[in-house]
Design a protein around this motif. Structure first.
Motif, short mmCIF file in Angstrom:
data_model
loop_
_atom_site.label_atom_id
_atom_site.label_comp_id
_atom_site.label_asym_id
_atom_site.label_seq_id
_atom_site.Cartn_x
_atom_site.Cartn_y
_atom_site.Cartn_z
N ALA A 140 30.08 48.64 31.19
CA ALA A 140 31.40 48.24 30.69
C ALA A 140 32.53 48.64 31.63
N ARG A 141 33.61 47.91 31.53
CA ARG A 141 34.84 48.28 32.23
C ARG A 141 35.93 48.71 31.26
N SER A 142 35.76 48.38 29.97
CA SER A 142 36.80 48.71 28.99
C SER A 142 36.14 49.09 27.66
N VAL A 143 36.86 49.90 26.88
CA VAL A 143 36.35 50.36 25.59
C VAL A 143 37.49 50.44 24.60
N LEU A 144 37.20 50.05 23.38
CA LEU A 144 38.13 50.18 22.26
C LEU A 144 37.65 51.31 21.38
N ILE A 145 38.51 52.28 21.12
CA ILE A 145 38.21 53.39 20.22
C ILE A 145 38.99 53.17 18.93
N VAL A 146 38.28 53.05 17.83
CA VAL A 146 38.93 52.89 16.52
C VAL A 146 38.96 54.26 15.86
N GLY A 147 40.13 54.85 15.78
CA GLY A 147 40.28 56.17 15.18
C GLY A 147 40.79 57.18 16.18
N GLY A 148 41.94 57.78 15.89
CA GLY A 148 42.54 58.76 16.79
C GLY A 148 42.36 60.17 16.31
N GLY A 149 41.15 60.48 15.79
CA GLY A 149 40.81 61.85 15.44
C GLY A 149 40.10 62.53 16.59
N VAL A 150 39.47 63.66 16.31
CA VAL A 150 38.87 64.47 17.37
C VAL A 150 37.75 63.72 18.08
N ILE A 151 36.79 63.17 17.33
CA ILE A 151 35.66 62.49 17.98
C ILE A 151 36.15 61.30 18.80
N ALA A 160 37.38 57.63 29.77
CA ALA A 160 38.49 57.43 30.72
C ALA A 160 38.21 58.16 32.03
N THR A 161 37.63 59.35 31.94
CA THR A 161 37.29 60.11 33.13
C THR A 161 36.22 59.39 33.95
N LYS A 162 35.37 58.61 33.27
CA LYS A 162 34.33 57.84 33.97
C LYS A 162 34.89 56.54 34.55
N GLY A 163 36.19 56.26 34.33
CA GLY A 163 36.81 55.11 34.95
C GLY A 163 36.98 53.90 34.06
N LEU A 164 36.63 53.99 32.77
CA LEU A 164 36.81 52.85 31.88
C LEU A 164 38.27 52.76 31.43
N ALA A 165 38.72 51.54 31.19
CA ALA A 165 40.04 51.31 30.59
C ALA A 165 39.88 51.52 29.09
N VAL A 166 40.64 52.47 28.52
CA VAL A 166 40.45 52.90 27.14
C VAL A 166 41.69 52.57 26.31
N THR A 167 41.46 51.99 25.13
CA THR A 167 42.52 51.79 24.15
C THR A 167 42.11 52.46 22.85
N VAL A 168 43.02 53.26 22.28
CA VAL A 168 42.78 53.93 21.00
C VAL A 168 43.68 53.29 19.95
N VAL A 169 43.07 52.87 18.84
CA VAL A 169 43.82 52.30 17.72
C VAL A 169 43.69 53.26 16.54
N GLU A 170 44.81 53.73 16.04
CA GLU A 170 44.83 54.71 14.95
C GLU A 170 45.68 54.18 13.80
N ILE A 171 45.13 54.25 12.58
CA ILE A 171 45.84 53.73 11.42
C ILE A 171 47.02 54.60 11.02
N GLY A 172 46.97 55.90 11.33
CA GLY A 172 48.05 56.81 10.97
C GLY A 172 49.25 56.70 11.88
N SER A 173 50.30 57.40 11.49
CA SER A 173 51.54 57.32 12.26
C SER A 173 51.46 58.10 13.57
N ARG A 174 50.46 58.97 13.70
CA ARG A 174 50.25 59.71 14.94
C ARG A 174 48.78 60.07 15.07
N LEU A 175 48.40 60.52 16.25
CA LEU A 175 47.05 60.99 16.46
C LEU A 175 46.82 62.32 15.74
#
Length: 422
Positions: A140-151, A160-175
């Motif tokens: 992969a070159r990109s990853v979608l993370i659903v959930g801005g908690g610890v895991i 991200a450290t391995k070079g993938l383009a990462v997007t985090v989507v979080e339902i809450g108002s902040r991580l």
């Protein structure tokens, strides 16, 4: 088979309980049952070292040979499907019945799942999960993370450290809205942004589908995000179905007392699945490495008729990029209204990278603390939180944490016995 101690769940809590019982002189056989085919292993490395390099071997809870040396019977690759409390027996999925004198439920938790079954959508809870995600991430070159908690954020940092383009989507108002003070969450979010991670908060994933071009998420604002692979990190639910079917008291976990005893005095629950006495009389669960060890120790002490371990404040850590973040005591939403004081680490901690310490105060009482690259300070704060210590104004008001003054609060010098002339 002679009745003894049977432990269902071969994770951190179950493995620790088995070893402590056998090595503590339990009068009877000790059997540890695990659904996975591997002996107990540590889970924190899954989202970090093992995801970064799939060749990384598991971190075993103990040398696998130690179980045999301690006389523990390992039953791996098997699941308990029923508890017969009247007969004091459990049934396994291969039809085997096992008697018990003491039963310890360490069934843990399972990932909360999105309502989509897709090949490119992954959870992260077991070594098999890491293997599957790593195989997709390698292509992969990109990853979608659903959930801005610890895991979710640990996976984001690793990929991200391995070079993938990462997007985090979080339902809450902040991580990290569940456990972290807002200024600590903001600091972690800034570090992710520096690493190039795109963060979308107050956003829900409405739909997911995949095709040969990747996985595509329709978001609550109508936009569509595409990636090569996706990871769901939206929390866990306690695996308490076995206990509920057996008629034990269940309330978001198996309800236990301070000795980890369930509503049946012969059955104990430990680790993620245990709903322990909490403030305001409500049972509460704790999903941490430390809690697995502590609850195992409490249950074993009760079974062996020993004094309970000394209480200690809840404690947790996460490693992301070059940040080591530790939390102790009350730091989440239950601390709303508390005063948060930010300090620099002490002069003795000059090696810290961007070190920060956050004191969570109810008046002058330290009820929680969060440390970023300040492990030395956290070791003191954990003791202060456990003691319910009242901090002097001078310590709270200082720009730099004064470790010497903090230790003096824990170990005050006795008053001088020197005679004074009248």
């Amino acid at each position: 088979m002679t009745a003894g101690a049977v432990i269902i769940g071969a994770g951190q809590a179950g493995g620790r309980a088995a070893l402590m019982l056998a090595e503590g002189g339990y009068n009877g056989p000790v059997t540890l049952i695990g659904a996975e085919t591997l002996p107990p292993y540590e889970r924190p490395p899954l989202s970090k070292d093992m995801l970064s390099d799939p060749a990384t071997p598991p971190t075993w809870l103990a040398d696998p040979a130690r179980y045999q040396q301690a006389g523990i019977r390992l039953v791996l690759g098997r699941q308990a499907i029923a508890i017969d409390r009247r007969a004091a027996r459990i049934r396994l999925d291969d039809g085997t019945d096992l008697p018990y004198a003491h039963l310890v439920l360490a069934t843990g938790s399972r990932p909360r799942r999105l309502p989509f079954t897709l090949d490119r959508l992954h959870d992260l809870r077991t070594i098999d999960d890491v293997t599957a995600l790593s195989a997709h991430a390698a292509r992969a070159r990109s990853v979608l993370i659903v959930g801005g908690g610890v895991i979710g954020l640990e996976v984001a940092a690793t990929l991200a450290t391995k070079g993938l383009a990462v997007t985090v989507v979080e339902i809450g108002s902040r991580l990290l809205g569940r456990n972290f003070p807002a200024p600590v969450a903001a600091l972690i979010a800034a570090r992710h942004a520096t690493a190039g991670v795109a963060i979308r908060t107050a956003t829900r994933v409405r739909a997911l589908h995949e095709d040969t071009g990747g996985i595509h998420a329709t978001l609550s604002d109508g936009s569509i995000l595409s990636a090569d692979v996706a990871v769901a990190g939206i929390g866990v639910v306690p695996d308490s179905g076995l206990a509920q079917a057996a008629g034990l008291a269940v309330d978001d976990g198996i309800v236990v007392d301070h000795r980890m005893r369930s509503s049946d005095p012969a059955i104990f629950a430990i680790g993620d699945v245990a709903a322990q006495p909490g403030p305001m009389g409500r049972a509460m669960r704790c999903e941490t490495w430390q809690n697995a060890n502590v609850t195992a120790a409490h249950a074993v002490a009760a079974i062996l008729g020993a004094a309970p371990p000394v209480a200690e404040a809840p404690w947790f850590w996460t490693d992301q990029y070059d940040l080591n973040v530790q939390l102790a005591g009350i730091t989440g939403p239950e601390a709303d209204g508390a005063r948060i004081v930010e300090q620099q680490p002490g002069a003795q901690n000059q090696a810290a990278i961007d070190g920060r310490l956050f004191l969570v105060l109810d008046g002058n009482r330290l009820i929680g603390a969060a440390a970023v690259n300040a492990g030395r300070e956290m070791s003191i704060c954990r003791r202060l939180v456990t003691a319910g210590a009242m901090l002097p104004d001078a310590l709270i008001g200082a720009a730099t944490f004064d470790g010497r003054a903090a230790r003096a609060v824990l170990n005050p010098r006795p008053a001088s016995a020197r005679l004074v002339d009248a």
